[in-house]
Design a protein around this motif. Structure first.
Motif, PDB file in Angstrom:
ATOM      1  N   ASP A 111       0.897  -1.054  -0.505  1.00  0.00           N
ATOM      2  CA  ASP A 111      -0.338  -0.186   0.171  1.00  0.00           C
ATOM      3  C   ASP A 111       0.963   0.827   0.244  1.00  0.00           C
ATOM      4  O   ASP A 111       2.047   1.506   0.867  1.00  0.00           O
ATOM      5  N   GLY A 112       0.603   1.704  -1.284  1.00  0.00           N
ATOM      6  CA  GLY A 112       1.186   3.302  -1.214  1.00  0.00           C
ATOM      7  C   GLY A 112       0.868   4.342  -0.418  1.00  0.00           C
ATOM      8  O   GLY A 112       1.624   5.242  -0.407  1.00  0.00           O
ATOM      9  N   ASN A 113      -0.738   3.985   0.588  1.00  0.00           N
ATOM     10  CA  ASN A 113      -0.661   4.801   1.878  1.00  0.00           C
ATOM     11  C   ASN A 113      -1.634   5.966   1.001  1.00  0.00           C
ATOM     12  O   ASN A 113      -1.910   6.978   1.386  1.00  0.00           O
ATOM     13  N   GLY A 114      -1.406   5.971  -0.664  1.00  0.00           N
ATOM     14  CA  GLY A 114      -1.864   7.497  -1.025  1.00  0.00           C
ATOM     15  C   GLY A 114      -1.727   8.513  -1.120  1.00  0.00           C
ATOM     16  O   GLY A 114      -1.904   9.967  -0.632  1.00  0.00           O
ATOM     17  N   SER A 115       0.237   8.707  -0.563  1.00  0.00           N
ATOM     18  CA  SER A 115       0.755   9.619  -0.508  1.00  0.00           C
ATOM     19  C   SER A 115       0.972  10.123  -1.247  1.00  0.00           C
ATOM     20  O   SER A 115       0.286   9.833  -2.966  1.00  0.00           O
ATOM     21  N   ASN A 116       0.591  12.145  -1.637  1.00  0.00           N
ATOM     22  CA  ASN A 116       1.155  12.437  -2.798  1.00  0.00           C
ATOM     23  C   ASN A 116       1.720  11.849  -3.940  1.00  0.00           C
ATOM     24  O   ASN A 116       1.135  11.798  -5.283  1.00  0.00           O
ATOM     25  N   LEU A 117       2.584  11.715  -3.544  1.00  0.00           N
ATOM     26  CA  LEU A 117       3.992  11.010  -4.281  1.00  0.00           C
ATOM     27  C   LEU A 117       4.428  10.281  -3.514  1.00  0.00           C
ATOM     28  O   LEU A 117       5.191  10.043  -2.845  1.00  0.00           O
ATOM     29  N   SER A 118       4.796   9.018  -3.491  1.00  0.00           N
ATOM     30  CA  SER A 118       4.636   8.007  -3.189  1.00  0.00           C
ATOM     31  C   SER A 118       6.408   7.868  -3.317  1.00  0.00           C
ATOM     32  O   SER A 118       7.059   7.672  -1.790  1.00  0.00           O
ATOM     33  N   ILE A 119       6.649   7.708  -4.090  1.00  0.00           N
ATOM     34  CA  ILE A 119       8.341   7.051  -4.727  1.00  0.00           C
ATOM     35  C   ILE A 119       8.514   8.110  -5.293  1.00  0.00           C
ATOM     36  O   ILE A 119       7.851   8.042  -6.914  1.00  0.00           O
ATOM     37  N   SER A 120       9.412   8.719  -5.579  1.00  0.00           N
ATOM     38  CA  SER A 120      10.076   9.188  -7.066  1.00  0.00           C
ATOM     39  C   SER A 120      11.438   9.185  -7.277  1.00  0.00           C
ATOM     40  O   SER A 120      12.261   9.076  -5.936  1.00  0.00           O
ATOM     41  N   ASP A 121      12.388   9.838  -8.230  1.00  0.00           N
ATOM     42  CA  ASP A 121      13.269   9.519  -8.685  1.00  0.00           C
ATOM     43  C   ASP A 121      13.760   8.076  -8.112  1.00  0.00           C
ATOM     44  O   ASP A 121      15.062   7.864  -8.138  1.00  0.00           O
ATOM     45  N   LEU A 122      13.257   7.108  -8.973  1.00  0.00           N
ATOM     46  CA  LEU A 122      13.572   5.951  -8.751  1.00  0.00           C
ATOM     47  C   LEU A 122      14.116   5.097 -10.057  1.00  0.00           C
ATOM     48  O   LEU A 122      13.629   5.597 -11.149  1.00  0.00           O
ATOM     49  N   ILE A 123      15.830   4.955 -10.104  1.00  0.00           N
ATOM     50  CA  ILE A 123      16.187   4.487 -11.727  1.00  0.00           C
ATOM     51  C   ILE A 123      15.926   2.998 -11.104  1.00  0.00           C
ATOM     52  O   ILE A 123      17.037   2.128 -10.247  1.00  0.00           O
TER      53      ILE A 123
END
Length: 227
Positions: A111-123
């Motif tokens: 569950d990404g928990n509904g955050s506005n931006l859960s995960i960023s800048d992943l390569i």
């Protein structure tokens, strides 16, 4: 010079802690998640394991892919923090490997928990068994409320920002923005903004912001048979 030395020392310490954590998990009985990598939780629906940092996300992926930790009937959730993005992965420098393999697919609930931006800048340059995404292979699992921003997924035959191959299970309420999804140079490639290949399962209430997200499928293979 002093700042550079301190940075190098912190970087080395972080790597040592990651290796130590993974080693401890390998020694633990199969299916017994080590509490060291999570901030809180017991894996139940009421108290899911909480992931707050990119290092925790990476160690979580390593444990799933090694097959030492079961995920079936277990719950994992991105932390509920005030700042956004919640988990910034720029420090991983492309070392993250997709969660779940053909031999050890992800079977739990994430569950990404509904955050506005859960995960960023992943390569993610290294997929699992030809499947690339935040999750490589999901079989019977549920991925929900995940938000990806400014991420790059490259390589593999089945590539999707959220899941490379969905064998069975569901992907719901997920959003992808400003991401690049590119297949490897392979025969019969499948590329998707949310999921690369759906063998069986459902995708619902998911959004790809087309104006900001790029999809590429490349294949230089030719049929060498003579006519």
């Amino acid at each position: 010079m002093m700042k550079e030395t301190l940075f190098n020392q912190r970087s080395q310490t972080t790597k040592l802690l990651q290796l130590l954590t993974l080693f401890m998990m390998l020694l633990a009985p199969k299916g017994a998640w080590s509490q060291v990598i999570f901030d809180d939780g017991d894996g139940s629906q009421e108290y899911p394991y909480i992931i707050s940092t990119s290092d925790q996300l990476k160690t979580f992926a390593q444990a799933v892919n090694a097959g030492t930790q079961a995920t079936e009937n277990l719950y994992f959730r991105i932390a509920d923090l005030m700042e956004t993005p919640t988990v910034n992965c720029s420090n991983l420098n492309g070392t993250f490997v997709s969660i779940g393999t053909s031999d050890y697919p992800f079977k739990g609930t994430f569950d990404g928990n509904g955050s506005n931006l859960s995960i960023s800048d992943l390569i993610v340059n290294v997929g699992t068994d030809g499947c690339n995404g935040l999750f490589g292979v999901v079989d019977g699992g549920t991925i929900t409320n995940v938000r990806l921003y400014h991420c790059n997924f490259y390589g593999g035959a089945n590539v999707g920002a959220i899941v490379g191959e969905l064998r069975n299970g569901s992907v719901t309420n997920c959003e992808v923005t400003e991401c690049t999804v590119t297949s490897g140079n392979a025969r019969n490639v499948t590329v998707g903004g949310i999921v690369g290949l759906v063998s069986k399962g459902t995708i619902s209430n998911c959004i790809v912001n087309d104006e900001m997200t790029s999809l590429y499928a490349q294949s230089d293979y030719t049929d060498d048979k003579e006519s």
